[in-house]
Design a protein around this motif. Sequence first.
Motif, mmCIF file in Angstrom:
data_model
loop_
_atom_site.group_PDB
_atom_site.id
_atom_site.type_symbol
_atom_site.label_atom_id
_atom_site.label_comp_id
_atom_site.label_asym_id
_atom_site.label_seq_id
_atom_site.Cartn_x
_atom_site.Cartn_y
_atom_site.Cartn_z
ATOM 1 N N HIS A 141 -2.036 8.838 -3.683
ATOM 2 C CA HIS A 141 -1.147 7.974 -2.905
ATOM 3 C C HIS A 141 -1.958 6.946 -2.128
ATOM 4 O O HIS A 141 -2.969 7.291 -1.502
ATOM 5 C CB HIS A 141 -0.319 8.794 -1.904
ATOM 6 C CG HIS A 141 0.591 9.790 -2.542
ATOM 7 N ND1 HIS A 141 0.219 11.095 -2.779
ATOM 8 C CD2 HIS A 141 1.871 9.676 -3.001
ATOM 9 C CE1 HIS A 141 1.221 11.738 -3.353
ATOM 10 N NE2 HIS A 141 2.234 10.914 -3.491
ATOM 11 N N GLN A 142 -1.519 5.717 -2.213
ATOM 12 C CA GLN A 142 -1.982 4.731 -1.240
ATOM 13 C C GLN A 142 -1.275 5.015 0.080
ATOM 14 O O GLN A 142 -0.090 5.349 0.090
ATOM 15 C CB GLN A 142 -1.671 3.318 -1.715
ATOM 16 C CG GLN A 142 -2.473 2.865 -2.916
ATOM 17 C CD GLN A 142 -2.114 1.451 -3.348
ATOM 18 O OE1 GLN A 142 -1.046 0.928 -2.997
ATOM 19 N NE2 GLN A 142 -2.985 0.827 -4.123
ATOM 20 N N GLU A 143 -1.981 4.885 1.181
ATOM 21 C CA GLU A 143 -1.411 5.201 2.492
ATOM 22 C C GLU A 143 -1.480 3.971 3.391
ATOM 23 O O GLU A 143 -2.560 3.423 3.615
ATOM 24 C CB GLU A 143 -2.175 6.358 3.143
ATOM 25 C CG GLU A 143 -2.110 7.671 2.356
ATOM 26 C CD GLU A 143 -0.745 8.322 2.429
ATOM 27 O OE1 GLU A 143 0.145 7.785 3.123
ATOM 28 O OE2 GLU A 143 -0.563 9.387 1.795
ATOM 29 N N ASN A 144 -0.292 3.546 3.883
ATOM 30 C CA ASN A 144 -0.265 2.353 4.738
ATOM 31 C C ASN A 144 -0.087 2.683 6.215
ATOM 32 O O ASN A 144 -0.063 1.777 7.053
ATOM 33 C CB ASN A 144 0.825 1.379 4.279
ATOM 34 C CG ASN A 144 2.224 1.987 4.302
ATOM 35 O OD1 ASN A 144 2.504 2.902 5.074
ATOM 36 N ND2 ASN A 144 3.102 1.472 3.451
ATOM 37 N N GLU A 198 -6.380 5.693 1.152
ATOM 38 C CA GLU A 198 -5.710 6.431 0.087
ATOM 39 C C GLU A 198 -6.154 7.883 0.146
ATOM 40 O O GLU A 198 -7.244 8.197 0.630
ATOM 41 C CB GLU A 198 -6.031 5.844 -1.281
ATOM 42 C CG GLU A 198 -7.501 5.797 -1.613
ATOM 43 C CD GLU A 198 -7.822 4.953 -2.841
ATOM 44 O OE1 GLU A 198 -8.745 5.345 -3.582
ATOM 45 O OE2 GLU A 198 -7.170 3.906 -3.027
ATOM 46 N N ASN A 201 -6.466 -0.130 3.680
ATOM 47 C CA ASN A 201 -7.509 0.261 2.731
ATOM 48 C C ASN A 201 -7.651 1.780 2.610
ATOM 49 O O ASN A 201 -8.742 2.286 2.334
ATOM 50 C CB ASN A 201 -8.853 -0.339 3.151
ATOM 51 C CG ASN A 201 -9.240 0.043 4.579
ATOM 52 O OD1 ASN A 201 -8.509 0.758 5.250
ATOM 53 N ND2 ASN A 201 -10.390 -0.431 5.021
ATOM 54 N N GLN A 221 -11.304 5.617 2.628
ATOM 55 C CA GLN A 221 -10.954 4.391 3.340
ATOM 56 C C GLN A 221 -12.132 3.432 3.250
ATOM 57 O O GLN A 221 -13.295 3.827 3.451
ATOM 58 C CB GLN A 221 -10.616 4.702 4.797
ATOM 59 C CG GLN A 221 -9.858 3.607 5.510
ATOM 60 C CD GLN A 221 -9.406 4.023 6.901
ATOM 61 O OE1 GLN A 221 -9.795 5.072 7.400
ATOM 62 N NE2 GLN A 221 -8.590 3.204 7.542
ATOM 63 N N ARG A 261 0.822 -1.212 0.000
ATOM 64 C CA ARG A 261 0.000 0.000 0.000
ATOM 65 C C ARG A 261 0.859 1.268 0.000
ATOM 66 O O ARG A 261 0.641 2.192 0.780
ATOM 67 C CB ARG A 261 -0.951 0.013 1.207
ATOM 68 C CG ARG A 261 -1.893 -1.167 1.289
ATOM 69 C CD ARG A 261 -2.954 -1.117 0.229
ATOM 70 N NE ARG A 261 -3.767 0.112 0.308
ATOM 71 C CZ ARG A 261 -4.720 0.433 -0.572
ATOM 72 N NH1 ARG A 261 -4.950 -0.345 -1.612
ATOM 73 N NH2 ARG A 261 -5.413 1.552 -0.415
ATOM 74 N N SER A 262 1.826 1.327 -0.903
ATOM 75 C CA SER A 262 2.674 2.523 -0.995
ATOM 76 C C SER A 262 2.788 3.020 -2.435
ATOM 77 O O SER A 262 3.780 3.644 -2.802
ATOM 78 C CB SER A 262 4.069 2.244 -0.421
ATOM 79 O OG SER A 262 4.702 1.184 -1.106
#
Length: 650
Positions: A219-222, A255, A253, A303, A185-186
């Motif tokens: 951006h996907q955010e983890n 972003e 889940n 999310q 998730r990056s």
Amino acid sequence: MKKNILVLFCLISVQVIFSQIRNVDGSFGKIPRRGVDSLPDNEINVKLSGKTKYTDYKIISHKNDTTIVDTTLTIQKEYKFNFLRKDNFELLAFHNQGQTFNNLGYDFTKISQFPDIGYKAKLFNYFHIEDINYYQVPTPTTEIMYRTGLEQGQVLDALFTTNFSKRFNVALAYKGIRSLGKYRRSLASTGNFRLSFRYESPKGQYAIRGHAVNQDFFHQENGGITPTALEAFINDDPNFSGNRARMDINLNNAENTLDAKRLYFEHTFKLLSSKDTVNQKDFSNLKLGHSFTRDSKFYRFNQGSATTSVFGESNTSVGINDKTTYLLYDNQFFLDFNSKYVLGKFRVKTALSSYTYGYDNLQNNTVGITKNKLKGKAISFGADWNGRIGNFYVNASGILTPGSGRLSGNNFKGEAFYKKDSVFTVKARVGISNKSPNFNFLLHQSSYDSYNWENNFAQIGTRTLGGVIDSKWGNASLDITNISNYTYFNDNSTPEQFLGDVNYLKAKVSKEFTFGKFALDNTLMYQKVANGNSVFRVPEFVTRNTLYYTDEWFKGKPLLVQIGATFKYFTKYKANAYNPLLAEFTLQNDTEIGYPTVDLFFNARVRRTRIYFKADNISSFVLKKNYFSAPNYPYRDFVIRFGVVWNWFI
């Protein structure tokens, strides 16, 4: 990827079209030309209307400073070969290119007049008005920058510009990034489309320039790695060292996205030129001008389901969909003239501005927020002065927005410098600014209960005093900054204002030593926060040292090579934590980071093409696994990447 390839294909197609001319017999052929070398003793010869020199390929900044297209290979080009295309000495990158940066230092010499939407972690790759260039080229010109991604993906920055006539230029540019990080998730995917133009009437009486910009940052955010994964990373657990995607992350889940669009143009009408005889001794180059800006931004945090262990309680059991919008209109009218009484160029200006910020409806009805939008208008007054006496120059700019609204405030900048040819330049500068904090400090709504607030913060006052020395013996700069009502996000991710003053000193020196074909380039920065270090934190020392070798290889010297290693180190400090919901950095009091890195590079230039090979963080093989970009966010491991910058002159 498809979007990048499509843009590249279109630019190359346009390049080919413009490279054709119709011959007398009706056939088509290439314009006769010679290759372009970057060195001053080599010129571009194009059989158009005469001899064309490399100095005819001009880049014009927003401030009308002119440079030329530069195809040299220098150590400064190595520092700028990143997705920002800027020297990021004062920034600490996250592991995947296209992601955000933590700050190793701060620059308060460029403060905007008005507050912005906020969400600053999304804006490192944002093109502001002053970042857009205009061009003047005798033949169609293209530049392509390509760089490989981290795991999968790439960076592509393509520019095409041409003059349809001697007075009319159009430039198209697109920078696209899509890079899959090593951790889950990056993914980072961004795009910056720019269209700029400039035109001047045959006698120079009327001139117009402008640009349209469309930018998106996804951006996907983890949320960083979990405490268990963090322990495994620090201990270099072999189960994860070869595959970082196995590590557990805090968000699975989430972003966020920021979209931005801007339309800008500026046009002037010359009422009195320098050739006019009437009042020439007193006034000349009298111009009436107008500029227009429409700037819109849209931020969204999505999310699939709420994560209460990270962000706290939520008012919904379904997906999170927080949306924030911002729109600014700015109309400025100005009068320019030259006069012996002001020893140069003077501008008086006034502007009418309006803004809208907020939400389409209340995001959370359980936390007592009473309004969902902020609106306002303001009138500003100001003046600019550019004077010169011999080798002594003075530049000053000031603007005042009276009233008590959120756009009210003032901004003054002044600099005086002495320039002695190319030997040295000494500059002194001062800045005074008072403005409201960014709008996301004043009003914020979210489905998460803890991320809702309404504030009536005082204006932030920023005062800077500094100087710069640039010379053939080395460069140095010193800036002292005082900030009142400093506004920040605390360790609970809520906004606060510091009751005292923040006093911040930053000193930087740089010097390159050469030994035949070898060179050692050094930059050292010292920082001290005399007051306010509980809320404003920077490392005390940051250093970058590059040892490199430069030579021309093979018979006829067709290849210029540059081989070297860069050492970078910053002392330990409590770096800010990253909050993906706010897209902002927040205070934290638990973790200190500070470490060295070593990168290797092999660069080459063949005519107009610069080729880059880089091995990032080779020091990770021997040093402890204590390298982080922010708490819970590891910096990148060892990776090899390839890139190229290629210029075409038709």
